[in-house]
Design an enzyme around this catalytic site. Structure first.
Site, PDB file in Angstrom:
ATOM      1  N   ASP A 142       0.820  -1.216   0.000  1.00  0.00           N
ATOM      2  CA  ASP A 142       0.000   0.000   0.000  1.00  0.00           C
ATOM      3  C   ASP A 142       0.858   1.273   0.000  1.00  0.00           C
ATOM      4  OD1 ASP A 142      -2.300   1.477   0.017  1.00  0.00           O
ATOM      5  OD2 ASP A 142      -2.633   1.306   2.175  1.00  0.00           O
ATOM      6  N   ASN A 162     -11.163  -2.615  -4.574  1.00  0.00           N
ATOM      7  CA  ASN A 162     -10.427  -1.653  -5.408  1.00  0.00           C
ATOM      8  C   ASN A 162     -11.140  -1.316  -6.729  1.00  0.00           C
ATOM      9  OD1 ASN A 162      -7.168  -2.859  -4.303  1.00  0.00           O
ATOM     10  ND2 ASN A 162      -8.270  -1.039  -3.640  1.00  0.00           N
TER      11      ASN A 162
END
Ligand code: IPE
Ligand code: IPE
Ligand code: MG
Length: 238
Positions: free
Chosen positions: A22, A70
């Protein structure tokens, strides 16, 4: 903790390390670059860290590449991430020497046909590798994985009295693999974001503010040293 860092001679290494890759977007923003540049840098770093993990003797390595959540991102960004994945998969023949077996975990049915073909090819070509096993979590969600497992169990008509924790474990995408011992999340977020929620019941965690494209072997080593010094009790007394 008595280990010599670089040789890893006596240190306790986790068998299975999982990483939430991330911070690509923030990495790009800091440099006044488009988010796509962050994903490209993240992808390069993924290759470097995967190679390093294999070199130091990690047996299972799972990376979170794209979550079931996502898809909420702008279509352009999703397309860019999928294109980076395509490039990686097309290059797969060049990774032969690394001796890494590759597996994709997640609901692959939602992906474009050409990506699914590239994935099947990469898995097939690497299946006899004897080095590290790499799981790439793609359109992966821990809850989705459990729903998928429950559906399979129902389909197989397994009698209720025979269903136990092992039954669930055996119907997950990670079937046959040890649970992650160590979960690393850079980028300053302190959450799992639906990653390996069943498998992580007794995992150790390492969080850091470093953004994924900046997460280098030296940071990995720091995390591993922290792991080596931990006392895992699994509910017992030690
Ligand atoms: C991780 O980086 C990559 C994916 C989730 C695909 P992000 O894109 O989430 O980066 P940040 O969190 O916005 O910085
Ligand atoms: C987790 O990161 C998913 C991946 C790294 C692929 P996100 O950026 O999607 O997580 P949240 O939204 O901050 O929880
Ligand atoms: Mg993020």
């Amino acid at each position: 903790m008595f280990a010599k860092k670089e040789t890893g001679a006596t240190r306790i290494l986790p068998t299975h390390v999982a990483v939430i890759m991330d911070g690509n977007g923030r990495w790009a923003k800091k440099r006044h670059l488009p988010r796509t540049a962050g994903h490209a840098a993240g992808s390069k770093n993924f290759k470097d860290i995967t190679r390093y993990a294999n070199k130091i003797g990690i047996k299972y390595f799972t990376v979170y590449a794209f979550s079931t959540e996502n898809w909420k991102r702008p279509a352009e960004e999703v397309k860019n991430i999928m294109n980076i994945l395509r490039d990686y998969l097309k290059d797969v023949d060049n990774f032969k020497d690394e001796n890494i077996s590759m597996q994709f975990i997640g609901d692959l049915t939602k992906l474009d046909d050409d990506i699914r073909e590239l994935i099947a090819n990469a898995e097939e070509k690497s299946k006899n590798a004897t080095g590290m096993h790499l799981n790439i979590a793609l359109n992966y969600g821990g809850r989705d994985e459990i729903v998928h497992a429950v559906k399979k169990i129902a389909e197989e008509k397994i009698p209720i009295e025979e269903i136990d924790e092992q039954t669930i474990t055996d119907h997950l995408y990670t079937k046959g693999q040890p649970d992650p011992d160590f979960i690393i999340r850079p980028s300053g977020e302190y959450r799992l974001s639906n990653f390996l929620i069943w498998q992580s019941a007794y995992a150790e965690y390492w969080f850091s503010d470093i953004l994924w494209p900046d997460f280098k072997p030296k940071h990995f080593e720091k995390a591993l040293s922290s792991f080596a010094g931990r006392n895992r009790r699994f509910g017992g007394i030690k």
